[in-house]
Write a protein that holds these residues in place. Structure first.
Motif, mmCIF file in Angstrom:
data_model
loop_
_atom_site.group_PDB
_atom_site.id
_atom_site.type_symbol
_atom_site.label_atom_id
_atom_site.label_comp_id
_atom_site.label_asym_id
_atom_site.label_seq_id
_atom_site.Cartn_x
_atom_site.Cartn_y
_atom_site.Cartn_z
ATOM 1 N N ALA A 35 31.253 37.572 43.276
ATOM 2 C CA ALA A 35 32.028 36.143 42.539
ATOM 3 C C ALA A 35 31.265 35.051 42.954
ATOM 4 N N PRO A 36 31.228 34.041 42.189
ATOM 5 C CA PRO A 36 30.750 32.791 42.475
ATOM 6 C C PRO A 36 31.230 32.169 43.602
ATOM 7 N N PRO A 37 30.543 31.307 44.348
ATOM 8 C CA PRO A 37 31.412 30.299 45.517
ATOM 9 C C PRO A 37 32.643 29.619 45.016
ATOM 10 N N GLY A 38 33.464 29.838 45.891
ATOM 11 C CA GLY A 38 34.674 29.019 45.623
ATOM 12 C C GLY A 38 35.740 29.971 44.834
ATOM 13 N N ASP A 39 35.300 31.145 44.039
ATOM 14 C CA ASP A 39 36.202 31.917 43.572
ATOM 15 C C ASP A 39 36.433 33.248 44.517
#
Length: 140
Positions: free
Chosen positions: A132-136
């Protein structure tokens, strides 16, 4: 696979009183304390984001605990660790490092094996959270 990093990685989670006792010990040893956080816990990722500046010239752990709680409130789904540095060797040396928060859900790691020439085996880790992308990462 459970993330094992830091001095107390094989003990149960530390309470705030336990954290205060360790921070008090570091301050009595004249070790400056810093707080770091990340959502990419790969074992070779040693460069975490720093929360504020290192906490120099403190006598009591209350200031450190206030910063830890502020970091926890801002990043409730991240790993947070405390580092204490010993400068007595003439260079910055980590004397104490331990996790004070983990995400509520840790998806773990996968061990990847790759075969190379001459029957050589190479191994690497892949954190499922980094899909998952950073922050998610580490959403419930």
């Amino acid at each position: 696979m459970y993330l094992r990093q830091g001095t107390f990685s094989h003990l149960p989670e530390l309470s705030d009183a336990d954290i205060a006792a360790q921070v008090r010990y570091a301050l009595l040893e004249n070790w400056p304390v810093s707080i770091e956080y990340t959502d990419d816990p790969h074992p070779r990722n040693s460069y975490w984001e720093m929360w504020g500046l290192p906490l120099f010239d403190l006598d009591e752990p209350d200031g450190v605990l206030a910063e830890i709680n502020a970091c926890r409130a801002t990043f409730p789904r991240h790993y947070i660790r405390v580092n204490a540095y010993d400068a007595s060797y003439g260079r910055q040396t980590t004397a104490l490092s331990f996790l004070v928060q983990r995400p509520p859900v840790e998806p773990g790691f996968r061990l990847d094996r790759t075969e190379d020439r001459d029957r050589l085996q190479r191994y690497g880790f892949h954190a499922y959270a980094t899909e998952a992308p950073p922050g998610d990462r580490y959403r419930d």
